[in-house]
Design an enzyme around this catalytic site. Sequence first.
Site, mmCIF file in Angstrom:
data_model
loop_
_atom_site.group_PDB
_atom_site.id
_atom_site.type_symbol
_atom_site.label_atom_id
_atom_site.label_comp_id
_atom_site.label_asym_id
_atom_site.label_seq_id
_atom_site.Cartn_x
_atom_site.Cartn_y
_atom_site.Cartn_z
ATOM 1 N N LYS A 76 0.831 -1.215 0.000
ATOM 2 C CA LYS A 76 0.000 0.000 0.000
ATOM 3 C C LYS A 76 0.862 1.260 0.000
ATOM 4 O O LYS A 76 0.502 2.273 -0.608
ATOM 5 C CB LYS A 76 -0.915 0.011 1.226
ATOM 6 C CG LYS A 76 -1.970 -1.082 1.233
ATOM 7 C CD LYS A 76 -3.026 -0.869 0.170
ATOM 8 C CE LYS A 76 -4.143 -1.891 0.279
ATOM 9 N NZ LYS A 76 -5.166 -1.721 -0.770
ATOM 10 N N LYS B 135 -12.159 -3.107 -9.236
ATOM 11 C CA LYS B 135 -12.751 -1.885 -9.788
ATOM 12 C C LYS B 135 -11.683 -0.904 -10.234
ATOM 13 O O LYS B 135 -11.833 -0.219 -11.244
ATOM 14 C CB LYS B 135 -13.651 -1.219 -8.736
ATOM 15 C CG LYS B 135 -15.016 -1.842 -8.613
ATOM 16 C CD LYS B 135 -15.921 -0.958 -7.788
ATOM 17 C CE LYS B 135 -17.353 -1.468 -7.860
ATOM 18 N NZ LYS B 135 -18.276 -0.558 -7.155
ATOM 19 N N LYS C 46 -6.159 -9.728 -10.671
ATOM 20 C CA LYS C 46 -7.326 -10.009 -9.854
ATOM 21 C C LYS C 46 -8.448 -9.044 -10.214
ATOM 22 O O LYS C 46 -8.205 -7.858 -10.460
ATOM 23 C CB LYS C 46 -6.952 -9.852 -8.378
ATOM 24 C CG LYS C 46 -8.074 -10.171 -7.404
ATOM 25 C CD LYS C 46 -7.561 -10.053 -5.980
ATOM 26 C CE LYS C 46 -8.671 -10.356 -4.974
ATOM 27 N NZ LYS C 46 -8.183 -10.247 -3.575
#
Length: 324
Positions: free
Chosen positions: A112, A195, A192
């Site tokens: 992240k 969105k 994967k």
Amino acid sequence: MKKRVFSGVRPTGRLHIGNYLGAIKNYVALQGEFDCVYCVVDLHALTTLEDTALLQSNIREGMLDMLAAGLDPQKAVIFVQSHVPEINELFTLLGMVTPLGWLMRVPTFKEKARMHPQNVNYGLVGYPVMMTADIVLYKADVVPVGEDQLPHLELAREIVRRFNEHFGDTFPEPQARLTTFPMVVGLDGQSKMSKSLNNHIEIAATAEETTKKIMSAVTDPARKLRSDPGHPEVCNVFKLRRHFEPEVIASLDADCRTAKIGCVDCKKSLAAAVNNYFAPLRARRAELAAIPGYVEEVMADGARQARVIACRTMEEVKKKMGLI
């Protein structure tokens, strides 16, 4: 007494097929076996979300999908994370016993941080502590996870052990309930379903939208011509058909390898199967969306139930820590 399950879903708006097959379908099945606590983790979303303008809409849309998919307020506690303020209190207290080194080693944090270099905030570092607080605030025994999430749950177990060693036996060590469902690859055939990558199919999309999306899907990259033999083991459309048309998989495998069926026909069949599968869910979703205040009522009632458990836990925690 039934064992208690806890799991949370990030508020990204309408759910996609990957969310459904990988998590929601399993949540629905667990309702008959466990005392289930499910929430939309809006506080977790803030660790990487810089624009919150759509947050409330995303929560409502995701909640509608989950309810339409079969999550039952009569069988499970369903609520929004921040609607139970005790989560913040326990997050703070667990932070007092969690070594910083543990958090800096978490692979998800490193990932992240690379993805959001301009927003490496305290909440992002402390994400596993809040995740632990989510689980133990409700004294959950079981957490449904995929194998890729096992390191996160093991860290939660370590935090629980450290707290219990310092202050006495308080929380159960949460056990993993492994989900065997494989990662759902997106329409690009590489990553994967997500969105953010726009390679997804929303479960609440219209039949036309679903068909258009599926017809754009990448199939076997080595199959250039209709007459070329296919390789179903590398074709994402084939993998999706395994879940929505299991009865045809054996013959489909042979037909693909011998070029008896082309990719266009294969996609059309998948689109029809997906639309047929989700038709009842979509109808149910429209019914629920038309009931004024229904989703808000479910969330409010769920928060009330969750707070009963949370307040009892916090009283015990604060007594053992000498705060009261």
